[in-house]
Write a protein that holds these residues in place. Structure first.
Motif, PDB file in Angstrom:
ATOM      1  N   LYS A   6       0.646  -1.070  -0.116  1.00  0.00           N
ATOM      2  CA  LYS A   6      -0.119  -0.019  -0.058  1.00  0.00           C
ATOM      3  C   LYS A   6       0.902   1.081   0.031  1.00  0.00           C
ATOM      4  N   VAL A   8       2.150   4.612   1.225  1.00  0.00           N
ATOM      5  CA  VAL A   8       2.097   5.236   2.516  1.00  0.00           C
ATOM      6  C   VAL A   8       1.980   6.633   2.306  1.00  0.00           C
ATOM      7  N   TYR A   9       1.266   7.247   3.058  1.00  0.00           N
ATOM      8  CA  TYR A   9       1.394   8.888   2.714  1.00  0.00           C
ATOM      9  C   TYR A   9       2.166   9.516   4.166  1.00  0.00           C
ATOM     10  N   ARG A  10       2.698  10.669   3.755  1.00  0.00           N
ATOM     11  CA  ARG A  10       3.654  11.279   4.623  1.00  0.00           C
ATOM     12  C   ARG A  10       2.794  11.887   5.765  1.00  0.00           C
ATOM     13  N   ALA A  12       1.648   9.612   8.007  1.00  0.00           N
ATOM     14  CA  ALA A  12       0.590   8.750   8.390  1.00  0.00           C
ATOM     15  C   ALA A  12       1.357   8.006   9.619  1.00  0.00           C
ATOM     16  N   GLY A  13       2.546   8.077   9.953  1.00  0.00           N
ATOM     17  CA  GLY A  13       3.087   7.489  11.297  1.00  0.00           C
ATOM     18  C   GLY A  13       2.775   8.308  12.379  1.00  0.00           C
ATOM     19  N   ARG A  14       2.704   9.509  12.055  1.00  0.00           N
ATOM     20  CA  ARG A  14       2.360  10.560  13.298  1.00  0.00           C
ATOM     21  C   ARG A  14       0.889  10.310  13.559  1.00  0.00           C
ATOM     22  N   VAL A  15       0.257  10.192  12.544  1.00  0.00           N
ATOM     23  CA  VAL A  15      -1.421  10.045  12.685  1.00  0.00           C
ATOM     24  C   VAL A  15      -1.637   8.709  13.685  1.00  0.00           C
ATOM     25  N   ALA A  16      -0.771   7.596  13.281  1.00  0.00           N
ATOM     26  CA  ALA A  16      -0.910   6.608  13.947  1.00  0.00           C
ATOM     27  C   ALA A  16      -0.295   6.427  15.172  1.00  0.00           C
TER      28      ALA A  16
END
Length: 123
Positions: A6, A8-10, A12-16
């Motif tokens: 998939k 991965v958008y910039r 996305a890790g911070r959102v998670a």
């Protein structure tokens, strides 16, 4: 069709990370090591350990902003005056001949003249 990786958008890790922020706070307050917390949530977060520790510092620990280490070049206190601008009362600067000169202009003082014939001019 195949199930490829998939995109991965910039961010996305911070959102998670922020979605699990309360869990991280509870675990850190309970004394769990950061590495153990990261190992448990690494697959869900999709970020590396160094980024995880940065987010912990920014969002969980909310480090005190005492101005010792600044990111982004912001200044908290007024910069101290330079030695050339120390002046009169109230912090007012007095114009001096050295500060009135244009940058790169020749300063008054010694001028070398090799044809003067006087040895004392050369020393």
């Amino acid at each position: 069709m195949t199930d490829g990786p998939k995109k991965v958008y910039r961010g996305a890790g911070r959102v998670a990370f922020l979605a699990r922020l309360d869990d991280f706070r509870k675990l850190i307050d309970a004394g769990h090591p950061l590495r153990a917390i990261y190992d448990d949530y690494a697959e869900q977060l999709g970020i590396g350990y160094p980024q995880f520790t940065k987010y912990v510092g920014r969002y969980v620990r909310e480090e005190k902003d005492d101005g010792h280490q600044r990111n982004g070049g912001e200044q908290i206190a007024q910069p101290s005056p330079s030695p050339a601008s120390t002046g009169g009362p109230g912090g007012q600067t007095k114009a001096t001949p050295a500060s009135a000169q244009k940058p790169g202009a020749k300063r008054p003082g010694f001028e070398h003249n090799p044809n003067s014939g006087n040895r004392d001019d050369l020393i």
